[in-house]
Enzyme design. Structure first.
Site, PDB file in Angstrom:
ATOM      1  N   LYS A 133       0.824  -1.211   0.000  1.00 54.59           N
ATOM      2  CA  LYS A 133       0.000   0.000   0.000  1.00 54.59           C
ATOM      3  C   LYS A 133       0.861   1.266   0.000  1.00 54.59           C
ATOM      4  O   LYS A 133       0.371   2.349  -0.325  1.00 54.59           O
ATOM      5  CB  LYS A 133      -0.944   0.015   1.205  1.00 54.59           C
ATOM      6  CG  LYS A 133      -0.269   0.135   2.557  1.00 54.59           C
ATOM      7  CD  LYS A 133      -1.278   0.146   3.677  1.00 54.59           C
ATOM      8  CE  LYS A 133      -0.616   0.269   5.035  1.00 54.59           C
ATOM      9  NZ  LYS A 133       0.192   1.494   5.194  1.00 54.59           N
ATOM     10  N   ASP A 134       2.160   1.140   0.348  1.00 56.11           N
ATOM     11  CA  ASP A 134       3.070   2.288   0.344  1.00 56.11           C
ATOM     12  C   ASP A 134       3.800   2.466  -0.985  1.00 56.11           C
ATOM     13  O   ASP A 134       4.490   3.469  -1.179  1.00 56.11           O
ATOM     14  CB  ASP A 134       4.128   2.132   1.446  1.00 56.11           C
ATOM     15  CG  ASP A 134       3.530   2.167   2.840  1.00 56.11           C
ATOM     16  OD1 ASP A 134       2.482   2.806   3.023  1.00 56.11           O
ATOM     17  OD2 ASP A 134       4.125   1.545   3.752  1.00 56.11           O
ATOM     18  N   CYS A 158      -1.610  11.070  -1.521  1.00 54.56           N
ATOM     19  CA  CYS A 158      -1.932  11.104  -0.097  1.00 54.56           C
ATOM     20  C   CYS A 158      -3.061  12.081   0.214  1.00 54.56           C
ATOM     21  O   CYS A 158      -3.595  12.081   1.313  1.00 54.56           O
ATOM     22  CB  CYS A 158      -0.682  11.479   0.709  1.00 54.56           C
ATOM     23  SG  CYS A 158       0.583  10.205   0.740  1.00 54.56           S
ATOM     24  N   ARG A 213       0.630   4.536  18.427  1.00 53.96           N
ATOM     25  CA  ARG A 213      -0.785   4.901  18.363  1.00 53.96           C
ATOM     26  C   ARG A 213      -1.557   4.310  19.538  1.00 53.96           C
ATOM     27  O   ARG A 213      -2.435   4.967  20.108  1.00 53.96           O
ATOM     28  CB  ARG A 213      -1.381   4.434  17.034  1.00 53.96           C
ATOM     29  CG  ARG A 213      -0.731   5.116  15.827  1.00 53.96           C
ATOM     30  CD  ARG A 213      -1.410   4.749  14.530  1.00 53.96           C
ATOM     31  NE  ARG A 213      -0.522   4.991  13.398  1.00 53.96           N
ATOM     32  CZ  ARG A 213      -0.923   5.028  12.140  1.00 53.96           C
ATOM     33  NH1 ARG A 213      -2.191   4.851  11.843  1.00 53.96           N
ATOM     34  NH2 ARG A 213      -0.063   5.256  11.165  1.00 53.96           N
ATOM     35  N   ARG A 232      -8.514   7.976   3.651  1.00 56.18           N
ATOM     36  CA  ARG A 232      -9.478   6.932   3.280  1.00 56.18           C
ATOM     37  C   ARG A 232     -10.367   6.575   4.465  1.00 56.18           C
ATOM     38  O   ARG A 232     -11.602   6.515   4.347  1.00 56.18           O
ATOM     39  CB  ARG A 232      -8.729   5.677   2.795  1.00 56.18           C
ATOM     40  CG  ARG A 232      -9.631   4.451   2.619  1.00 56.18           C
ATOM     41  CD  ARG A 232      -8.804   3.201   2.369  1.00 56.18           C
ATOM     42  NE  ARG A 232      -7.970   2.834   3.513  1.00 56.18           N
ATOM     43  CZ  ARG A 232      -8.384   2.077   4.514  1.00 56.18           C
ATOM     44  NH1 ARG A 232      -9.615   1.613   4.547  1.00 56.18           N
ATOM     45  NH2 ARG A 232      -7.555   1.768   5.501  1.00 56.18           N
ATOM     46  N   ARG A 233      -9.747   6.338   5.619  1.00 56.85           N
ATOM     47  CA  ARG A 233     -10.535   6.019   6.811  1.00 56.85           C
ATOM     48  C   ARG A 233     -11.369   7.217   7.255  1.00 56.85           C
ATOM     49  O   ARG A 233     -12.539   7.082   7.619  1.00 56.85           O
ATOM     50  CB  ARG A 233      -9.610   5.555   7.938  1.00 56.85           C
ATOM     51  CG  ARG A 233      -8.947   4.203   7.690  1.00 56.85           C
ATOM     52  CD  ARG A 233      -8.152   3.730   8.895  1.00 56.85           C
ATOM     53  NE  ARG A 233      -7.568   2.421   8.665  1.00 56.85           N
ATOM     54  CZ  ARG A 233      -6.265   2.172   8.649  1.00 56.85           C
ATOM     55  NH1 ARG A 233      -5.397   3.170   8.833  1.00 56.85           N
ATOM     56  NH2 ARG A 233      -5.809   0.955   8.437  1.00 56.85           N
ATOM     57  N   ARG A 252      -0.211   9.885  13.724  1.00 53.80           N
ATOM     58  CA  ARG A 252       0.806   9.094  13.060  1.00 53.80           C
ATOM     59  C   ARG A 252       1.691   8.353  14.061  1.00 53.80           C
ATOM     60  O   ARG A 252       1.616   8.544  15.263  1.00 53.80           O
ATOM     61  CB  ARG A 252       1.648   9.987  12.151  1.00 53.80           C
ATOM     62  CG  ARG A 252       0.850  10.600  10.995  1.00 53.80           C
ATOM     63  CD  ARG A 252       1.774  11.270  10.028  1.00 53.80           C
ATOM     64  NE  ARG A 252       2.822  10.357   9.586  1.00 53.80           N
ATOM     65  CZ  ARG A 252       4.038  10.753   9.231  1.00 53.80           C
ATOM     66  NH1 ARG A 252       4.364  12.035   9.270  1.00 53.80           N
ATOM     67  NH2 ARG A 252       4.935   9.869   8.852  1.00 53.80           N
TER      68      ARG A 252
END
Length: 371
Positions: A145-146, A305, A218, A193-194, A212
């Protein structure tokens, strides 16, 4: 490029237990995770973010140098790659045959700003790719995904490992689900997205965007009350054996995953035929095709992004590919979705991804992402 010399470890596969063995009750694992009690609901979160990389004298030149980021999750993915290499090529089990090289990326260095503010694509891959091109490493292990939709010149990505669970996990100390959070509660995420899908379904919630750091960071912030809840990729929690922290799992219908979420990609130099052969033996074709479909969708949208995009390709009960794609306005006020179904074959799946992207571009219009 910064290659952290202290974090270069010559790896003897026999010295590392499976990740599942690293989390005995009340213990500190080889990764340095420890258990910390939380006062709310009596829950326990794994929060310590230190990483202990075993050091040992190098007795011979490594056959394969694996380049990776230094987070616990990135290292877990590098160790998974190492273990699969050893299983496919027993000669690599010899001490010193495989070396793991930790490389700090731009995304790791700048943690005080949202990802969208510090620059486009390749934030977590650029320095690793440079090390690969410069022959400082032999293979690069990435979270797919990166990885930008284009690959750097003189590199190829011939291998995707089997994909993990693509769903997102809800983690909270006070509520059982997103629907149970009181109005005004703050959910931490660094993902547009979230954020967009969350606000589309639950507009009464607040989102802390610049939430982040690695998984442990987190969870520590959640314990400290910085936010009331967070969303994390279930794939990462599974690879870290940290699923006990999960409060509930969001369905694909509730939260469509990021393109290539849960997939690991392994790159090498295009002129390194030996390494390409090593990696070909590890490739999981179903995952490679699904990721290719999703990345074709992303490429057509020219996603960055700053763009809330989600996409997921999978096999249905008949063995065909079903693809679901989504674009959203950053504030979540509008979400556009589409789907495609067709043969689970490379050319067909690339066409499905591109076609879905073209449809959503047309429906969104030129000013869709400006709101």
């Amino acid at each position: 490029m910064e290659v952290a010399a202290v974090a270069v470890a010559t790896v003897n596969p026999a010295q590392f237990r499976p990740l599942s063995a690293n989390f005995a009750a009340g213990s500190v694992s080889a990764f340095g995770f420890s258990r910390r009690s939380s006062v709310a609901r009596g829950r326990t979160l794994l929060t310590t973010a230190s990483v202990a990389i075993e050091q040992q004298a190098q007795t011979k030149a490594a056959v394969i140098r694996i380049g990776t980021r230094g987070s616990p999750l990135a290292l877990a993915q590098a160790y998974e790659t190492r273990d699969k290499l050893v299983a496919s090529h027993p000669q690599l089990a010899e001490e010193g045959a495989i070396q793991i090289v930790v490389i700090k990326t731009t995304g790791d260095k700048i943690l005080t700003q949202p990802l969208a503010d510090i620059g486009g694509k390749g934030l977590f891959t650029k320095e690793i790719d440079e090390a690969l091109i410069n022959s400082d490493i032999d293979i690069a292990v990435h979270s797919m995904k990166d990885v930008p939709t284009y690959l750097p010149k003189n590199t190829i990505l011939p291998c995707n490992l089997p994909r993990e669970d693509v769903r997102d996990a809800f983690i909270c100390l006070t509520a059982a689900s997103l629907a149970d959070l009181p109005a005004g509660s703050t959910v931490g995420t660094a993902s547009l997205r979230r954020k967009s899908q969350l606000l589309n379904r639950y507009p009464s919630l607040n989102v802390l965007e610049n939430f982040r750091g690695n998984v442990q960071t987190r969870l520590k912030k959640l314990n400290e009350g910085v936010v009331q809840a967070t969303l994390l990729a279930l794939a990462g929690l599974k690879r870290l054996n940290m699923t006990e922290n999960v409060t509930s799992i969001l369905s694909i219908d509730d939260m469509l995953p990021a393109v290539a979420q849960g997939a690991i990609g392994i790159a090498c130099r295009s002129d390194d035929e030996k390494m390409a052969t090593f990696l070909a033996a590890l490739n999981h074709e179903d995952t490679r095709l699904a990721v290719a479909c999703e990345r074709a969708f992303l490429e057509k949208l020219d996603g960055s992004c700053r763009t809330p995009i989600a996409g997921y390709a999978s096999r249905d009960e008949d063995g065909n590919c079903i693809f679901r794609g989504l674009v959203a306005s950053p504030d979540g006020t509008q979400v556009l979705e589409t789907s495609r179904r067709g043969p689970y074959a490379f050319d067909d799946m690339i066409k499905m991804g591109k076609d879905a992207g073209e449809e959503l571009l047309s429906r969104a219009g030129p000013n869709f992402f400006d709101r």
